[in-house]
Design a protein around this motif. Structure first.
Motif: not given
Length: 226
Positions: A133-137
């Motif tokens: 949900e923080d945009g990390h991948t």
């Protein structure tokens, strides 16, 4: 890039398993072998349990990890332990497996583990990603001090990241390795992550690392969402 929407997580897991299996078979037909890099966490378990039954020439497949927590292999948070429990069974038991943390010594000295992984690095043909949900991948976290290096290093490989919001340091593929992968599958579930995905699709920003993969990947990238 293609986006596929599915009514339930089980439908998503089944569709992912079919598509990943087909991508592996295509790579094997072209090269004679394939490298599959998978992500950990709880999200891919249902997909793993379907993928391991797919009719793939698993003896020609090497499975490795997109990222790994710097913990011993028997630790409850180990991605390698998850893969062994849920993917390397039934038909997929004949695949080779290359973990990123081999033992407790590696967990105590992750720089050594990264050096070994990079010395034997094989570019994955197929990568399976999740998104936070923080945009990390992968383990490309927006708050990791090492993020800029992981995004800018031109040579595909592994790096260490130490996200402040996560309980463990990580070993992860860098952005160059993700962009060099022929087939990337991104799995996104739930309304909160769907909203993050929509923001990421608006353009590349380092504060949403997944947006850099979405905007810059030039091969085959499929998003599977619920």
């Amino acid at each position: 890039m293609r986006v596929f929407e599915h009514p339930t997580p089980m439908d998503q897991a089944e569709a992912l398993a079919i598509s990943i299996g087909n991508a592996l078979e295509l790579a094997i037909r072209v090269k004679g072998w394939a490298v599959l890099a998978v992500s950990g966490g709880r999200s891919p378990v249902a997909m793993f349990e379907r993928l391991r039954h797919r009719h793939v020439r698993w003896e020609a497949v090497t499975i490795t990890l997109v990222d790994e927590r710097v913990v011993p292999p028997e630790h409850a948070d180990s991605n390698a332990a998850l893969v062994r429990a849920h993917l390397l069974r039934e038909a997929a038991a004949s695949a080779a497996f290359v973990p990123l943390i081999a033992d407790a010594q590696d967990a105590a000295a992750p720089a050594q583990a990264v050096a070994r992984a990079n010395s034997a690095f094989r570019q994955p043909d197929v990568v399976v990603l999740g998104m936070g949900e923080d945009g990390h991948t992968a383990s490309l976290f927006p708050d990791a001090p090492e993020l800029q290096g992981a995004l800018s290093e031109p040579q595909p490989g592994y790096v260490i990241t130490r996200p402040s919001a996560a309980p463990h340091a990580r070993i992860t593929l860098n952005l160059a390795a993700l962009l060099a992968t022929e087939r990337v599958f991104l799995s996104v579930s739930g309304a909160a992550k769907a909203e993050v995905l929509e923001r990421a699709l608006q353009g590349p920003v380092p504060s949403l690392p997944v947006s850099l993969v979405l905007s810059r990947h030039r091969h085959g990238l499929d998003v599977f969402k619920t």
